[in-house]
Design a protein around this motif. Sequence first.
Motif, short mmCIF file in Angstrom:
data_model
loop_
_atom_site.label_atom_id
_atom_site.label_comp_id
_atom_site.label_asym_id
_atom_site.label_seq_id
_atom_site.Cartn_x
_atom_site.Cartn_y
_atom_site.Cartn_z
N UNK A 296 93.51 100.41 54.78
CA UNK A 296 93.28 101.73 54.42
C UNK A 296 94.68 102.17 53.87
N UNK A 297 95.45 102.00 54.24
CA UNK A 297 96.86 101.65 54.05
C UNK A 297 97.27 101.54 52.73
N UNK A 298 98.40 102.38 52.36
CA UNK A 298 98.62 102.46 50.16
C UNK A 298 99.85 100.97 50.50
N UNK A 299 98.97 100.33 49.39
CA UNK A 299 100.21 98.76 49.77
C UNK A 299 101.26 98.91 48.08
N UNK A 300 100.37 98.10 46.69
CA UNK A 300 100.76 98.04 45.28
C UNK A 300 101.84 99.92 45.57
N UNK A 301 102.79 99.47 44.96
CA UNK A 301 103.60 100.53 44.62
C UNK A 301 104.46 101.47 45.63
N UNK A 302 104.66 100.29 47.01
CA UNK A 302 105.25 100.75 47.93
C UNK A 302 105.64 99.80 48.21
N UNK A 303 106.51 100.02 49.70
CA UNK A 303 108.25 99.17 49.75
C UNK A 303 106.98 97.90 50.67
N UNK A 304 105.50 98.50 51.48
CA UNK A 304 104.95 97.46 51.87
C UNK A 304 104.49 95.96 51.47
N UNK A 305 105.25 96.72 50.12
CA UNK A 305 104.06 94.93 49.13
C UNK A 305 105.42 94.18 49.24
N UNK A 306 106.08 94.39 50.02
CA UNK A 306 107.79 93.62 49.51
C UNK A 306 106.85 91.93 50.16
N UNK A 307 107.04 91.72 51.06
CA UNK A 307 106.52 90.64 51.33
C UNK A 307 105.21 89.99 51.23
N UNK A 308 104.76 89.77 52.36
CA UNK A 308 103.38 89.86 51.91
C UNK A 308 102.51 90.94 52.05
N UNK A 309 101.32 91.06 51.39
CA UNK A 309 101.14 92.93 51.74
C UNK A 309 99.87 92.35 52.52
N UNK A 310 99.49 90.86 53.00
CA UNK A 310 98.36 90.39 53.37
C UNK A 310 98.08 89.95 54.28
N UNK A 311 97.98 89.96 55.67
CA UNK A 311 98.82 89.45 57.00
C UNK A 311 97.37 89.26 57.71
N UNK A 312 98.04 88.71 58.99
CA UNK A 312 97.17 88.64 60.77
C UNK A 312 95.16 88.27 59.59
N UNK A 313 95.38 87.25 59.48
CA UNK A 313 93.69 86.87 58.69
C UNK A 313 92.63 86.33 59.92
N UNK A 314 93.05 86.72 61.75
CA UNK A 314 91.88 86.54 62.12
C UNK A 314 90.75 87.80 61.66
N UNK A 315 91.14 88.80 60.92
CA UNK A 315 90.60 89.86 60.79
C UNK A 315 90.14 89.08 59.28
N UNK A 316 88.40 89.25 59.53
CA UNK A 316 87.80 87.83 58.08
C UNK A 316 87.70 89.09 56.49
N UNK A 317 88.12 90.27 56.99
CA UNK A 317 88.00 90.99 56.09
C UNK A 317 89.52 90.87 55.11
N UNK A 318 90.39 90.19 55.67
CA UNK A 318 91.30 90.38 55.05
C UNK A 318 91.14 89.39 54.64
N UNK A 319 90.90 87.68 55.07
CA UNK A 319 90.36 86.89 54.34
C UNK A 319 89.86 87.49 52.65
#
Lengths: 785, 785
Positions: A296-319
């Motif tokens: 729910x947080x903006x990533x593309x076009x922000x500093x949050x995209x700097x390293x790995x924008x998706x992490x914590x793959x214990x969350x199935x929705x991230x997979x």
Amino acid sequence: MTPTLSDGQLAALDAYWRAANYLSVGQIYLRDNPLLDRPLTRQDVKPRLLGHWGTTPGINFVYAHLNRLIVEHDLDMIYVIGPGHGGPGLVANAYLEGSYTEHYPAIERSHSGMERLFRQFSWPGGIPSHVSPETPGSIHEGGELGYSLAHAYGAAFDNPDLIVACIVGDGEAETGPLAASWHSNKFVNPARDGAVLPILHLNGFKIANPTILARIGREQLTELLRGYGHEPYFVEGDDPAIVHRVMAETLEMVLQDIKTIQAAARTAAGAPVRPRWPMIVLKTPKGWTGPKTVDGVPVEGTWRAHQVPLADFSKPEHVAQLEAWLQSYRPAELFDEGGKIRDALSALAPTGHRRMSSNPHANGGMLLEPLSLPDFRDFAVAVATPGGVEAEATRALGHYLREVMRLNLDRQNFRLFGPDETASNRLDAVYDVAGKAWMAEIEPVDQDLSATGRVMEVLSEHLCQGWLEGYLLTGRHGFFSCYEAFAHIVDSMLNQHAKWLKVSRNIPWRRPIASLNYLLTSHVWRQDHNGLSHQDPGFIDQVANKTSDIARIYLPPDANCLLSVADHCLRSRDYVNLIVAGKQPEWQWLGIDAAVRHCTAGAGIWHWAGIADEDPDVVMACAGDVPTLEALAAVMLLRDYVPDIRIRFVNVVDLMVLEPRGEHPHGLDDHGFDALFTTDKPVIFAFHGFPAMIHKLTYRRTNHGNMHVRGYKQEGTTTTPFDMVVLNDLDRYRLALDAIERIPRFAHEVPAARNRYWATMERHKLHIAEHGEDMPEVRDWRWSA
Amino acid sequence: MTPTLSDGQLAALDAYWRAANYLSVGQIYLRDNPLLDRPLTRQDVKPRLLGHWGTTPGINFVYAHLNRLIVEHDLDMIYVIGPGHGGPGLVANAYLEGSYTEHYPAIERSHSGMERLFRQFSWPGGIPSHVSPETPGSIHEGGELGYSLAHAYGAAFDNPDLIVACIVGDGEAETGPLAASWHSNKFVNPARDGAVLPILHLNGFKIANPTILARIGREQLTELLRGYGHEPYFVEGDDPAIVHRVMAETLEMVLQDIKTIQAAARTAAGAPVRPRWPMIVLKTPKGWTGPKTVDGVPVEGTWRAHQVPLADFSKPEHVAQLEAWLQSYRPAELFDEGGKIRDALSALAPTGHRRMSSNPHANGGMLLEPLSLPDFRDFAVAVATPGGVEAEATRALGHYLREVMRLNLDRQNFRLFGPDETASNRLDAVYDVAGKAWMAEIEPVDQDLSATGRVMEVLSEHLCQGWLEGYLLTGRHGFFSCYEAFAHIVDSMLNQHAKWLKVSRNIPWRRPIASLNYLLTSHVWRQDHNGLSHQDPGFIDQVANKTSDIARIYLPPDANCLLSVADHCLRSRDYVNLIVAGKQPEWQWLGIDAAVRHCTAGAGIWHWAGIADEDPDVVMACAGDVPTLEALAAVMLLRDYVPDIRIRFVNVVDLMVLEPRGEHPHGLDDHGFDALFTTDKPVIFAFHGFPAMIHKLTYRRTNHGNMHVRGYKQEGTTTTPFDMVVLNDLDRYRLALDAIERIPRFAHEVPAARNRYWATMERHKLHIAEHGEDMPEVRDWRWSA
């Protein structure tokens, strides 16, 4: 006007870009299931996610477009990646071009090869996360930021047919070295040199902050870049279809500008004028084509995209989101079932050495031609007897370097670098052959400035070093002279270059390059006039911390030794050679043949300055020109004080002979060391730098307990030359007292020696305070055997 | 419009400038006959001529005009001199203002005082040739170029009523740090901070070359400076009468701009907008008013005017020319017969603390208020038993720093500095109290940016350090956090700041300032993800080379020790404090009281980790958080391997306890050292940095021969955290083997220990290659007593 790209070309280009992006995301995330043959699971994802996505799509975007340009115009081009944290991008492109597999056969262009490609990235035993020596096509380590543009210019010098595209991150652009590098264009001669095409990537964000250049508005940014002497072309957007067209058209215009500039300069009579070089400002979202939002947080076009924008793959929705992201590149269109890149895509890339990942300029050792070197003996100072003649060591070196310059003019592969100090460092003889490169305005009072100059002078040690590194890494030769204290300005650049050499020596396909040669001339002991700020010998410590396969440190005591050492350094490969030698008129000690023998040994006994026999009372040792002078003067004092003293005089040229052989290949074996320094006699060691360095090198030696080292202890100001050594207890009187205090059979002499010492010091202080210059007995001192 | 200067004012201003120039030339040349009471002779001239004339008249010109402005508008102003080689200029002006005599009573405002003033300059026992700590009114050593503008901004932060005039030489402007510094204006809040007035002095030449900025034409220079966000005002010419008028009028306009900007910001509602700050470009001849030609060659306005334009006084015509030069300033109009400055002139200068040479901001210790510090114990991690809890050390520190920030918000005298890494370094709790200073554009996605922020983040270690130095030197407090490897970027700045502190400690009127505090968090052992470029612990070596009255190095092993050390550093004065402590979650060892005791001692035996008795088999020593972890793990392994082993466990927080007391005030006396390390037992020392550092510090200690040091040996890449220590032989298995190999009574265990070691290494390598992360026994390791 016909658009540069047909719809078909645009689609193909976009597919190529998607392929590079797919391979980049794959490297960052996947350990298995590289082609998504089955639904992605958590187990397919690497346990540790290390890498930088944010900058990568931009790097890939530019790469794809440069490829099109290369193919279209048959260009010789390399690509310097300032935001080198985006390592996966360059690896992906080298893989797409086939050169990755050529260099690393296990990484085949197949399903299993792609699996290995993905898995090795940031994986133990695999490849680093940043652009590194392991990356085909790179001359630029992307870990520490600041040096990309200087490297690019260094690569372009003397390569008239080369275009060096250099992507500069807007984060890196905040660093000092990068900010200074923009003015490098005042040193590029469009008739003789290649072109640098800076691409400022306004990615917008650093790790956690916006970047300055992305937040000053188009108007000020344009003024700034025009002020640097560039014509900026803006390419901006987030819709790939649009940005592709603008980028392709812009690159055509930019290339046309470069060709026009070069053609004008190469056909015009007279000196070329400095052009306004084109450059590109590419403004695209950080992490472009990556997840728009995560949780729910903006990533593309922000500093949050700097390293790995998706992490914590214990969350199935991230997979699921990762799978959707990967599928968004439509891998089935890009690779066949076997994992091979589809031929239509593969055909878009240049071939052979036109591939940026296989361009020989980016593996400079492939192009390296040895310098044609004159016989350095021809420039020797005639030394009939030790101390019989005065000379300026660096002036003799200057004569030698003039001939090096002359002999290699045709090859155009040798330059001198220094921050406005070539003449001050007495190397100005080189101007007889080649002036100082300068493309800015010239006025009548100027001397030796020339568009075809080969001496690079700019008041920035960073630029000197960065240019030289770029020049060396593309297979040429150079020499950097610098004030000793201010070499520390490039400590961190030295670190990175030494790391590059250390790694590349172990990469079979990286060919050896010419060594990085430093000459520190205006050194600590002869900066009495400039004062404390100019007095620091610590660069020796900095070099000594490098690995023993890289670091070489030389302290030639006179002109002929300097010639011998310099010649050796210019012939060497893959080293960092540090030479410390003063520029002032000083007494000369060794004839050229003796100098060669001495430098070859690295250290030796000077029999003419002491006894030849095996049983000295004391070893008087020294390293460095001024310490050698003081040690010899101490010998004369001692002979006067205690005529029957038996002194062995040892001079060290190659500092690393002191280390145990197991620590450094130049290290003397214990037998050799003991033969010089004895196993039980007092050693008074007069050293150019911080005394602890000698202890650090020798603490394992048998006689270390008897070593008494004098050197720089951070004392200084504007004073006389001799007072500099007095302030640091490195003077002849102190060395002589040190010796007497440590020779048991002269114990009875100590009280008198101390009185004499303090009286002399008193006289010295009074004299300099009264006269403003050293005592005649010091100024007029000469060696006599 | 009425001209700013009446004819009378112009004449007076010019006379003042002539007086400063006269005093400057006198300092460079004369040892006697200061007022030319008799014809000048060769004997009146100093035997060694050391100084830089070229830049001096420009410095003096600006000084005179700033004085007029200060008096006219009652301004609080200091003057930072980038071209600090022009030391005589600042000394001359301090003398004219009377503050020189106040600081140095022997330098009276009289004939004999002037003689002393002249003679002392660049004279042994006198004063240095560059602007230095000895110079009243300066916060900026002028020897090494590049940092003036950053210092100026540091001084201006949080000083709303201060104007910092900063003259930037066009030579210095070529350096990287200076080039980056222009963007400092994006961090100045006109409502809260003071103003910086950059004066770019287009003197035209360096030592031997023209400068870039003087040769790119007015148009490009204007674009450049506007691109930096400035409005440049050009003051140009070589006729003093004209340039005086233009300069005076320009300064009035510039001041008006500054006042308008500040008034708008200070009255407007909402966040202030970033203004276009005014600046001045002063284009005057190098060596202005000096000899036009010497020996028929042009000097004024050329690089030949850089140092001493007239030399070789064996030529009588040179003596005559020097006399004519001095007389051209008409000294009889400027000074009375007794050598006193004429009252009419003296009245032009500001008085008291309005004099730039006496402004308290330039002697920051006068304004220094101690920080209000919370009790650091309140932020302690609860550690019931050693190794019972994990914590991120820097996060605990962040909580403490947040309160430091909060408690000193009213005073506005504390800021944090770091290159885009405050959050990455886990110090982001401070944002609860103060955001990141930012005056450029802000977008919705940004976080914690604010015009009133007190955290300074810019991707330039040079700017962070330069700003902080300027902030400290004007009497405030700060903290610089940085990646360990990239601290080397500021090696040379550290050198210069340490030199400044060393000298200023011995100047009675310089009051102590807050220490320069470094926190290196992302350190060598936890940069496994970023790879080799990010792995370098050498900044410790760099600090250790500084004098013992300045350098302090701390390696807190856990969060509570870090808190104790940080609190100590924030209370200290005139030091360089280097703290190295990781940011990752790690086991914690000491409760807060034990931590305080341990840090106060600097080193100690951890009885809970070993034996308490007096007869150990081996001393397991460590310094640094990761080495401590590995050493403790080695202890557990050893207990398992050889249960009856007697291990003494020693941890070192304050590295300098290792040096002999005679070398460093923190050094343990020999008894204390031996009580920790024994006189004859093997010592296995796990060290954070290069192993040679420990040898360098301890080679004089009794038990040095038994010290076996493990540390960083330049091995690394992108790998796992544990593999980093393995690659460098600093891992627990190696340390355990090291111990067994050195304990005579376990000689029979050695073959088995070696086999076990190699088997473990094999397992480790296989595991990380297979799984991409460390073995469970390493990841899940916990201490148990």
